[in-house]
Design an enzyme around this catalytic site. Structure first.
Site, PDB file in Angstrom:
ATOM      1  N   SER A  28       0.837  -1.204   0.000  1.00 25.33           N
ATOM      2  CA  SER A  28       0.000   0.000   0.000  1.00 25.33           C
ATOM      3  C   SER A  28       0.870   1.251   0.000  1.00 25.33           C
ATOM      4  O   SER A  28       0.384   2.358   0.228  1.00 25.33           O
ATOM      5  CB  SER A  28      -0.928   0.003   1.220  1.00 25.33           C
TER       6      SER A  28
ATOM      7  N   HIS B 145     -38.266  19.774 -17.690  1.00 26.81           N
ATOM      8  CA  HIS B 145     -38.107  18.879 -18.854  1.00 26.81           C
ATOM      9  C   HIS B 145     -37.258  19.533 -19.956  1.00 26.81           C
ATOM     10  O   HIS B 145     -37.432  19.221 -21.133  1.00 26.81           O
ATOM     11  CB  HIS B 145     -39.470  18.467 -19.428  1.00 26.81           C
TER      12      HIS B 145
ATOM     13  N   SER C 287     -10.578  23.303 -30.488  1.00 26.91           N
ATOM     14  CA  SER C 287     -10.493  22.085 -31.287  1.00 26.91           C
ATOM     15  C   SER C 287      -9.187  22.065 -32.069  1.00 26.91           C
ATOM     16  O   SER C 287      -8.653  23.116 -32.427  1.00 26.91           O
ATOM     17  CB  SER C 287     -11.682  22.038 -32.244  1.00 26.91           C
TER      18      SER C 287
ATOM     19  N   LYS D  36     -13.734  26.867 -32.482  1.00 28.86           N
ATOM     20  CA  LYS D  36     -14.366  26.258 -31.321  1.00 28.86           C
ATOM     21  C   LYS D  36     -13.911  26.813 -29.975  1.00 28.86           C
ATOM     22  O   LYS D  36     -12.740  27.046 -29.748  1.00 28.86           O
ATOM     23  CB  LYS D  36     -14.100  24.749 -31.327  1.00 28.86           C
TER      24      LYS D  36
ATOM     25  N   GLU E  27     -17.365  19.830 -18.606  1.00 31.14           N
ATOM     26  CA  GLU E  27     -17.621  18.457 -19.065  1.00 31.14           C
ATOM     27  C   GLU E  27     -16.871  17.446 -18.200  1.00 31.14           C
ATOM     28  O   GLU E  27     -17.411  16.394 -17.827  1.00 31.14           O
ATOM     29  CB  GLU E  27     -17.195  18.297 -20.524  1.00 31.14           C
TER      30      GLU E  27
ATOM     31  N   TYR F 111     -10.348  -6.903  11.501  1.00 32.29           N
ATOM     32  CA  TYR F 111      -9.569  -6.409  10.365  1.00 32.29           C
ATOM     33  C   TYR F 111      -9.391  -7.488   9.300  1.00 32.29           C
ATOM     34  O   TYR F 111      -9.179  -8.658   9.616  1.00 32.29           O
ATOM     35  CB  TYR F 111      -8.185  -5.912  10.832  1.00 32.29           C
TER      36      TYR F 111
ATOM     37  N   GLN G 170      -7.436  -2.450   3.102  1.00 33.38           N
ATOM     38  CA  GLN G 170      -6.380  -1.644   2.485  1.00 33.38           C
ATOM     39  C   GLN G 170      -6.784  -1.179   1.084  1.00 33.38           C
ATOM     40  O   GLN G 170      -6.438  -0.086   0.658  1.00 33.38           O
ATOM     41  CB  GLN G 170      -5.084  -2.474   2.414  1.00 33.38           C
TER      42      GLN G 170
HETATM   43  N1  ARG Z   1      -1.493  -1.280   4.901  1.00 29.98           N
HETATM   44  C1  ARG Z   1      -2.515  -1.805   5.745  1.00 29.98           C
HETATM   45  C2  ARG Z   1      -3.859  -1.129   5.418  1.00 29.98           C
HETATM   46  O1  ARG Z   1      -3.885  -0.145   4.776  1.00 29.98           O
HETATM   47  C3  ARG Z   1      -2.165  -1.545   7.168  1.00 29.98           C
HETATM   48  C4  ARG Z   1      -2.709  -2.548   8.121  1.00 29.98           C
HETATM   49  C5  ARG Z   1      -2.093  -3.859   7.902  1.00 29.98           C
HETATM   50  N2  ARG Z   1      -2.527  -4.795   8.897  1.00 29.98           N
HETATM   51  C6  ARG Z   1      -2.402  -6.112   8.746  1.00 29.98           C
HETATM   52  N3  ARG Z   1      -2.855  -6.838   9.683  1.00 29.98           N
HETATM   53  N4  ARG Z   1      -1.850  -6.625   7.671  1.00 29.98           N
HETATM   54  O2  ARG Z   1      -4.886  -1.616   5.831  1.00 29.98           O
END
Ligand code: ARG
Length: 488
Positions: A23, A154, A275, A281, A288, A315, A320
């Protein structure tokens, strides 16, 4: 040697697996929050006698250095910022000291805390930008209380209104968006730290202390809830989606209004493109894209809802995958709000084209039917029938034509029942139509002035609220850095 894997796992994941798992990229958003969370946790550990003064001081100095070096100095072969940061700390101060930072904590409560702290700042920024947008809308409205234009249902000419009335409709929608964001802020403002993996910890930690040091209003009541939930994220993105839909509808009007068919406004060059082939244009690309990015934000909402929907407590690593959607959503909505503000603030308003457009489409038909009711006492549905017949015939309403039609329909002349030529003429005047609609919510200039005053008052409250929230966070971070200095 990887400080996380060395005990339980022998084989290291290859680069392809790491790219899938890490991450690190999205964690750039929470790097600063992570340092703050580390500092608050370490200060609390020392005050509780869980780590020594000497260790605390070394860890705080290390964290300071890591903060200065930035996230790019961290080892990206680790799977997230939390463990990369801890590894760096241990590298700097040794495991006997740095290895104590994670006592009584898990990455599960850590990441939830970091996301919440970061999101809180984003929400405050978004609220400020939204207040700015409402500010420019009411400022522009204030110059156009008497700019008559067609109102549509409308996408067909419906009834005369004013530009002020139209812009204030959007301003009110954005004020509600701000209200919703304030409420999302309240639910984000809760400290998960101390929940550890989910079952809290046997260390004698002080959750009130980290709550105070990080500037949260309160700590989570339940540690399993604290690490499991992402409902605060869903709530925020719902607010963003709602707001994007509001922005998109306004963008759509700007796109229509800047077409040759309408010709009501001209967007500033900055907010236009041209354009590559058609030299004449001037295209409303920013509006948009705002319309299109609404789809992007809605997508993030569905993504996070879907990621979370079947997760057993507590968890799961799935969580993540939700976080980058949050950052994408908040960046997009904030940028869109700034673009909208810029477009409204710089566009040229073609007042006469707006007013001229009220000449067609018989938009005063409702008022004519109303005047017939008020002058003759016949039921509204009957007047609707008579005026509808005139509209179908496409003739200009005069007393003689109305009499002829009413003779056919109700076998009576409207002139015998009190309708005058003068009353008809007044009913057909768009300016008079607007002036007459002075009840609460209507487009009459007096009423739109009142509406502006009302929004201005609300903006004052919102601004105070934003200030209070910033003050609380700033005071906490000030206090934390003072304590860190003392303990270093
Ligand atoms: N990078 C993880 C997340 O964003 C952090 C928590 C990781 N915890 C674990 N038990 N692997 O959720």
């Amino acid at each position: 040697m990887n400080i996380l894997r060395r005990g339980r796992l022998q084989v290291a994941p290859d680069q392809d697996i790491m790219r899938f798992t890490s991450s690190m990229e999205a964690d750039k958003q929470i790097f600063n929050a992570d340092i703050e969370v580390d500092k608050a946790h370490v200060v609390m550990l020392k005050e509780q006698g869980i780590i020594s003064d000497v260790d605390c001081s070394a860890i705080l100095s290390g964290l300071e250095k890591i903060q200065q070096d930035g996230i790019t100095a961290l080892d990206t072969s680790y799977e997230d910022v939390h463990i990369a940061l801890e590894a760096r700390l241990i590298e700097m101060v040794g495991e006997d000291t740095g290895g104590r930072m994670h006592s009584g904590r898990s990455r599960n409560d850590e990441v939830a805390t970091c996301i919440r702290l970061t999101l809180m700042m984003e929400l405050l920024g978004l609220m400020e930008e939204s207040v700015d947008l409402v500010g420019i809308l009411i400022k522009t409205a204030g110059k156009h209380h008497e700019t008559i234009m067609p109102g549509y249902t409308h996408t067909q000419h419906a009834q005369p209104t004013t530009l002020a009335h139209n812009l204030l409709a959007h301003a009110n929608a954005f004020m509600r968006d701000i209200e919703r964001i304030r409420s999302a802020y309240r639910h984000t403002n809760q400290n998960p730290l101390g929940a550890a993996a989910f079952a809290s910890t046997g260390f004698e930690i002080d959750r009130k202390r980290t709550t105070e040091l990080l500037g949260f209003d309160s700590a989570f009541e339940n540690s399993m809830d604290a690490v499991s939930t992402r409902d605060f994220m869903i709530e925020s993105i719902s607010c963003f989606s709602n707001m994007m839909t509001n922005l998109s509808r306004m963008a759509e009007e700007l796109i229509l209004w800047s077409s040759s068919e309408f010709g009501f406004i001209e967007l500033d060059d900055r907010y236009s493109s041209t354009s590559s082939i058609m030299p004449q244009k001037k295209n409303p690309d920013i509006a948009e894209l705002m319309r299109a990015k609404t789809g992007t934000v809605h997508g993030t909402l569905v993504s996070v809802l879907t990621i979370c929907k079947a997760l057993p407590y507590s968890y799961n690593r799935d969580l993540q995958e939700a976080t980058p959607h949050l950052w994408r959503a908040v960046m997009t909505v904030r940028a869109s709000v700034r673009m909208a503000r810029g477009m409204i603030g710089t566009m040229t308003i073609k007042k006469y084209a707006m007013t001229r457009a009220t000449d067609v489409g018989f938009m005063t038909a409702t008022e004519l039917a109303d005047v017939i009711v008020r002058n003759t006492g016949i039921p509204f549905r009957t007047a609707h029938h008579i005026v509808g017949a005139i509209a179908k015939a496409g003739t200009t309403p005069t007393i003689s034509i109305l009499d002829r039609l009413s003779l056919e329909i109700i076998h009576e002349k409207l002139s015998d029942k009190g309708l005058t030529e003068n009353a008809i003429r007044m009913a057909l005047d768009p300016v008079d139509n607007v002036r007459k609609r002075g009840i609460q919510g209507g487009p009459s200039p007096l009423e739109t002035k009142r509406q502006i005053a009302f929004i201005k008052k609300n903006i004052m409250f919102v601004k105070k609220d934003i200030r209070r929230s910033y003050d609380k966070i700033n005071q906490a971070s000030h206090k934390l850095s003072k304590i860190c200095k003392k303990y270093k």
